[in-house]
Design a protein around this motif. Sequence first.
Motif: not given
Lengths: 487, 482
Positions: A294-310
């Motif tokens: 198990l390796v931790e990775v960070s995708l800092p912009n991923l939390p913007l997925s929902v507004p981007t999608y909408y």
Amino acid sequence: MAELHTLTLAELAAGLKSRAFSSVELTRHFLSRIEKFDAELNAFITVTPELALAQAADADMRIATGTASRLTGLPLAHKDIFCTDGVLTTCASKMLSNFISPYDATVVGRLKQEGMVMLGKTNMDEFAMGSSNETSFYGAVKNPWDLAKVPGGSSGGSAAAVAARIAPVATGTDTGGSIRQPAALTSLTGIKPTYGRVSRYGMIAFASSLDQGGVMGLSAEDAALLLQSMAGFDERDSTSVDMPVPDYAATLNQSLKGLKIGLVKEFFEQGLSEENIKPVKEALTVYEQLGAQLVEVSLPNLPLSVPTYYVVAPAECSSNLSRFDGVRFGYRCESPRDLMDLYTRSRGEGFGSEVKRRIMTGTYVLSAGYYDAYYLRAQKIRRLITEEFAAAFQKVDVLMCPTSPTTAFDIGAKVDDPVTMYLNDIYTIGANLAGLPAMSIPCGFLAGLPVGLQIIAGHFAEAKLLNVAHGYQQVTDWHKRMPERYA
Amino acid sequence: MSWETVIGLEIHAQLATRTKIFSGSSTAFGAPPNTQANLVDLGYPGVLPVLNQQAVKMAVKFGLAVGATVATRSVFARKNYFYPDLPKGYQISQYELPIVEHGKMDILLEDGSSKTIRITRAHLEEDAGKSLHEDFHGFTGIDLNRAGTPLIEIVSEPDMRSAKEAVAYMKKIHTLVRYLDICDGNMQEGSFRCDANVSVRRVGAEKFGTRCEIKNLNSFRFIEKAINYEVARQIELIESGGTVQQQTRLFDPDRGETRALRSKEEANDYRYFPDPDLLPVVLDDLFIDGIRATLPELPDEKAQRLVRDFDLPAYDAGVLTGSREVAEFYEKVINEVKGDAKQNAKLAANWVMGEVLGALNRDGLDITESRVSAEALALLLSRINDATVSGKLAKEVFEAMWSEGKGADDIIDAKGLKQITDVSAIEKVIDEIMAANSKQLADYRSGKDKLFAFFVGQVMKITAGKANPNQVNDLLKKKLAG
């Protein structure tokens, strides 16, 4: 021998091959279960018993004459978003409540060619817009694990049908999580392939750059079996990719030793109680035991997925749904006074409120003066998210996280709160924005309701994805659990 | 106070592909309504567009021919609006990234000078269907045969300063697309049409005036009339204290005037965005160079070559290259005529421009329908060159060929128009004439030189014009001198 509906697709295929039962017997069995249970589930919009039995008889002939393929004679249900020649294709909308498609979607055609038997067309959120299957013109679908709960959406009918074992497998489509979220909420294995892997021709478009057809079944093996025949280049879909389809079954049993699993930091931070995350954490432990790291990775912009999608999805849908204008097919209002009246009333009466909300949002974000601030910006964030995923897959083989922030919720609980409803897809949307293949597999229960583990892989790594899911399913039995009522 | 007119054109040229730009339906004109529209053209649920490669090739061909930049990456976009003849509720076009940009076209002005019109861009798009408002008793009929027909929209800079310049430019583009074989140029069927953006400003003013767009002009005559009407309307409006409103206008050919269709405020917000169903069109140099290699000799190049190689006057070269078909006809003639190349080029130019175009014009025919083929004309000109028939009688032969559809030799034989070149035969005629006209002979010999023409006339009269004029001259001079 166990009852037919308790068997996986792979087991049913073996049974047909060994002539343990015929396709007609198998089809009758599922049709009678639909007859018995669908009134309470509302999983089907259209059941096609006569067609199914005719196809089953043809399949038995093929089996008898040795011209059968691996899928010949196996029944399935199609989400009602796929066009089916000569059969009502509604997209769960009043707008298409009278639409008999004059052609088969590529996916439907290919599976027909294989000799599969179509039981009918499953319920869904209207035009696939929803996460609870409550926006259907044909009414809400019930979750077989608890009839007071939603099955998730938009492929809620397919999910309920397979979870209740009234269909052995079903097609679904996934624009922002519409295969994975209902799979999680009903304890199924669901796969959304890479964008471009499965033809979109004949799949009624919601958001063209995000939509992808896939499978909802009982195991990774079943998903592999069906996907094998659905996937592949289609010259009628310019966005389908001309790449050979690997033999998914051949690599299912590869060892997971040394597998690098990335845990998306941002997803484990976001509003999940220790209690809720427990089944997912336990699944990760199982993977560790199988030799994964198990390796931790960070995708800092991923939390913007929902507004981007909408922004992106409604923009595309506002244009895609313009063709439903009451002129050539579908619903037309009574005695229109003039052209404008024909348009406004046909569309006003034909579309439900969630569809209208998205058309209006999409029209707004594309309007002069707003395009740059919304649509263009969303596309930029989308590119950033895609790049972050690509960077993550330099370091790890797959990413894992929960499929859905909650288990199945009560029917009616979120219908009046679209934003809360939209947040259901917080973990799934990223894969659509980046066009990545992703799965949800059952990994436990919370208060008697199923929980899903999401696995995301790099572009066209479906074989890896299925291998990782299958490895887990070889040492766990969550995917074999059945709702008692339908056992 | 004098005014300057400013005009920019958006020309729509239907590409001559066999099938539509995004579907396999035929593009042939004139089929019964809605028989050439498949599920893709009808915008059925679930269908998807697939780009026709031929249309891309044709657009590239055009771009190269006007010296434009051909984009190695262009993008299809959706132009969203509702109309019954637009089945999907959007038109697939190109917006921010067109396939062709920054071209130019030279036009010849009336004073003989030339002017360059800049071409801003040319983009690929699909045509809409047709709404039929007559014969449906209060309803509107929709014919979607044309829906999805490939177009290139050729957008010029506002570089034209009169209706005549606009027509000259439009004609040059018309000639070019037919040379390139990418458009049939049929204006009546709507294969080649334009929208004209027209404004006026005071001479010397820097800023452009407010423009009006006149839609769907489908004849050269209408373009000139519509622009002239619109210019007069705008000037009159401003001079009487009003202001021009930005509008879309329609030209009514019956009344010869333009009328407002909709104002800027009523204009659609088309909500353009890249079409997610289609990938960007990516072209590499190999593809573009491959198309460059298929370019025919272009009209301007051809005209220059005719002037350079054959000393043709620029005017003649312009007329002869004004359409691909006329140029082909002319070149076929000069390739087949025997004799001196330069002389033949001039001879053929006179005959094609004079007799052939004249006869076509008189009978209302197109050059491709000429009753005398290029080969037949070449043979006739060869008969002039080899002295079988005189230039003067050849015109009579041509008329007979045109009306009877026979070859030059048959006509010459049948009508007995063969030139008399036998010296002894001509001498015999001259002897007879000298014997019968002793008074004139005596006068001539005593110094009345003008009587020479009388003797020539006599010879021609007796031989019915068939005697070779050069021989008659020579022989007469010798004999009359005594």
